[in-house]
Scaffold this active site. Sequence first.
Site, short mmCIF file in Angstrom:
data_model
loop_
_atom_site.label_atom_id
_atom_site.label_comp_id
_atom_site.label_asym_id
_atom_site.label_seq_id
_atom_site.Cartn_x
_atom_site.Cartn_y
_atom_site.Cartn_z
N ARG A 118 27.93 24.94 -24.94
CA ARG A 118 28.33 23.70 -24.25
C ARG A 118 27.76 23.75 -22.82
O ARG A 118 28.50 23.82 -21.84
CB ARG A 118 29.85 23.57 -24.23
CG ARG A 118 30.56 23.79 -25.56
CD ARG A 118 30.29 22.72 -26.58
NE ARG A 118 30.92 21.45 -26.36
CZ ARG A 118 32.16 21.14 -26.72
NH1 ARG A 118 32.93 22.03 -27.26
NH2 ARG A 118 32.64 19.93 -26.54
N GLN A 123 23.45 19.57 -23.78
CA GLN A 123 24.39 18.44 -23.87
C GLN A 123 23.95 17.37 -24.87
O GLN A 123 24.76 16.81 -25.59
CB GLN A 123 24.49 17.81 -22.48
CG GLN A 123 25.87 17.33 -22.18
CD GLN A 123 26.07 17.12 -20.68
OE1 GLN A 123 25.13 17.22 -19.89
NE2 GLN A 123 27.28 16.81 -20.31
N ASP A 126 25.05 18.07 -28.51
CA ASP A 126 26.44 18.49 -28.68
C ASP A 126 27.20 17.54 -29.62
O ASP A 126 27.83 16.58 -29.18
CB ASP A 126 27.07 18.54 -27.28
CG ASP A 126 28.46 19.11 -27.29
OD1 ASP A 126 29.00 19.36 -28.38
OD2 ASP A 126 29.01 19.30 -26.19
N SER A 129 31.04 17.15 -28.90
CA SER A 129 31.45 16.18 -27.88
C SER A 129 31.33 14.75 -28.39
O SER A 129 32.23 13.93 -28.17
CB SER A 129 30.60 16.33 -26.61
OG SER A 129 30.94 17.50 -25.94
N TYR A 224 35.90 26.59 -22.54
CA TYR A 224 37.03 26.45 -23.46
C TYR A 224 38.30 27.03 -22.85
O TYR A 224 38.25 27.92 -22.01
CB TYR A 224 36.74 27.18 -24.78
CG TYR A 224 35.73 26.45 -25.62
CD1 TYR A 224 36.10 25.33 -26.34
CD2 TYR A 224 34.41 26.88 -25.67
CE1 TYR A 224 35.17 24.64 -27.10
CE2 TYR A 224 33.47 26.19 -26.43
CZ TYR A 224 33.87 25.08 -27.15
OH TYR A 224 32.95 24.40 -27.90
P1 NAD Z 1 38.78 21.63 -27.14
O1 NAD Z 1 38.66 20.60 -28.21
O2 NAD Z 1 38.53 23.05 -27.46
O3 NAD Z 1 40.28 21.53 -26.54
C1 NAD Z 1 40.78 20.30 -26.04
C2 NAD Z 1 41.48 20.50 -24.71
O4 NAD Z 1 42.73 21.17 -24.94
C3 NAD Z 1 40.71 21.37 -23.71
O5 NAD Z 1 40.43 20.63 -22.54
C4 NAD Z 1 41.67 22.54 -23.46
O6 NAD Z 1 41.62 22.99 -22.09
C5 NAD Z 1 43.01 21.91 -23.78
N1 NAD Z 1 44.14 22.85 -24.01
C6 NAD Z 1 44.16 24.05 -24.64
N2 NAD Z 1 45.41 24.57 -24.63
C7 NAD Z 1 46.20 23.65 -24.00
C8 NAD Z 1 47.58 23.60 -23.69
N3 NAD Z 1 48.44 24.58 -24.00
N4 NAD Z 1 48.04 22.48 -23.05
C9 NAD Z 1 47.21 21.48 -22.72
N5 NAD Z 1 45.88 21.47 -22.97
C10 NAD Z 1 45.39 22.56 -23.59
O7 NAD Z 1 37.95 21.25 -25.86
P2 NAD Z 1 36.63 20.34 -25.74
O8 NAD Z 1 37.03 18.93 -25.56
O9 NAD Z 1 35.73 20.67 -26.86
O10 NAD Z 1 36.04 20.85 -24.38
C11 NAD Z 1 35.93 22.24 -24.12
C12 NAD Z 1 35.36 22.46 -22.76
O11 NAD Z 1 33.96 22.33 -22.78
C13 NAD Z 1 35.86 21.53 -21.70
O12 NAD Z 1 36.00 22.24 -20.51
C14 NAD Z 1 34.75 20.55 -21.55
O13 NAD Z 1 34.72 19.91 -20.29
C15 NAD Z 1 33.57 21.45 -21.75
N6 NAD Z 1 32.39 20.74 -22.22
C16 NAD Z 1 31.21 20.94 -21.54
C17 NAD Z 1 30.08 20.29 -21.96
C18 NAD Z 1 28.78 20.47 -21.28
O14 NAD Z 1 28.72 20.90 -20.16
N7 NAD Z 1 27.71 20.19 -21.97
C19 NAD Z 1 30.12 19.46 -23.07
C20 NAD Z 1 31.34 19.28 -23.72
C21 NAD Z 1 32.46 19.96 -23.29
#
Ligand code: NAD
Length: 360
Positions: A118, A123, A126, A129, A224
């Site tokens: 990620r 991006q 992905d 996302s 994550y």
């Molecule tokens: P995910 O589907 O793994 O999880 C969803 C959300 O649940 C996350 O934001 C996580 O912090 C949250 N979470 C976990 N335990 C929790 C709790 N007890 N209470 C409340 N929230 C909780 O996450 P995702 O949407 O796939 O994203 C993962 C990370 O990757 C994020 O930080 C996102 O910003 C990042 N990301 C980066 C890129 C990039 O730079 N290309 C692209 C996509 C996502």
Amino acid sequence: MKLGVLAEHSDHRIAVVPSVATKLSDLGAEVIIERGAGVRAGFADDSFSDTAKIAERSTILAESDLIITIHPLPDDEMAKLKQGALMISEFKPFFEKDVGEKIKQKGLQAISLDMIPRTTLAQSMDVLSSMASIAGYKAVLAAAGALPRYFPMMITAAGSIKPAKVVILGAGVAGLQAIATAKRLGAQVEAFDTRSAAKQEVESLGAKFIEIEGAKEDTGAGGYAVEQDEEFLKRQRDEVQKRAMGADVIITTAQVRGRKAPILVPKDTVEKMKPGSVIVDLAASTGGNCELTQDKKRIVHNGITIIGDSDLAADMPMDASTLYANNLFNFLKLIIKEGQLQLDFEDEIVQSAYITHNSN
Ligand code: NAD
């Protein structure tokens, strides 16, 4: 090199849409699409240009060098592939740890799109996302459809209606899109995430951030979340219960990669919610954030509707397929050169996504 695209068994999406099939054939691949595979996403066989062939499933399984699906093929179909064939799908090795080894033993190769890092560089590839964003949007629409109330405030000659209160737990890709969608529909939105970066993102969308101190973070976890200790989760559940009593809708998206989803909405919290309220649990496939969630089911408990569905992107198959196919193409450009597969394991993206390395 023959690149086969198969129909999904329990999903209306297709991994390659006509515009991307054309671009793949421009890369020199011989593209073969299963008959009828795109119909449920709005892409009839004749919408694929002459550059892509339409064929039966059995032919594609037997002849393809590269085989593309959204969900992994069942074992009996893998057995029909050519030795050495490369499958691209979402194999979820974080949850099924030995999947790469099992595929390697069958004499096949696999790339798992959910393993693409990620990072900013990747991006555009992905799929997680793209699909999570659709799921967040659809979760709000599903909640609005099930709620016996308006989302927006209404002032009418027949009386005034207060806006719906929506609580969103987990403000990653899906949660942020859910916040934006619920705000557009006029709801009052509050949200929480254990990652500190989420506070600013939540507030920039005009929602209120729920403050709960003491969450663990790990910058080495690739963005994550990490698993929280029981003491924090208990504090979180207590805080969620206070908000839940006033909420009309709770949308949960909280996941911890490779682990069961944390329970944030236990049974006693559900039972304290107002009748008619709705919970949409996008973490359903990894155990659910609500104790009562049943994966792929919509249940009613004490007048509260609980929708357990992690695959809501599949409910919007046309745009979901288009975005999926675009992400896939951006990845395939890395590994198809002059019509042939060329996997460069020096490339971090290829190295991370390939799950049948010899050293595994
Ligand atoms: P995910 O589907 O793994 O999880 C969803 C959300 O649940 C996350 O934001 C996580 O912090 C949250 N979470 C976990 N335990 C929790 C709790 N007890 N209470 C409340 N929230 C909780 O996450 P995702 O949407 O796939 O994203 C993962 C990370 O990757 C994020 O930080 C996102 O910003 C990042 N990301 C980066 C890129 C990039 O730079 N290309 C692209 C996509 C996502």
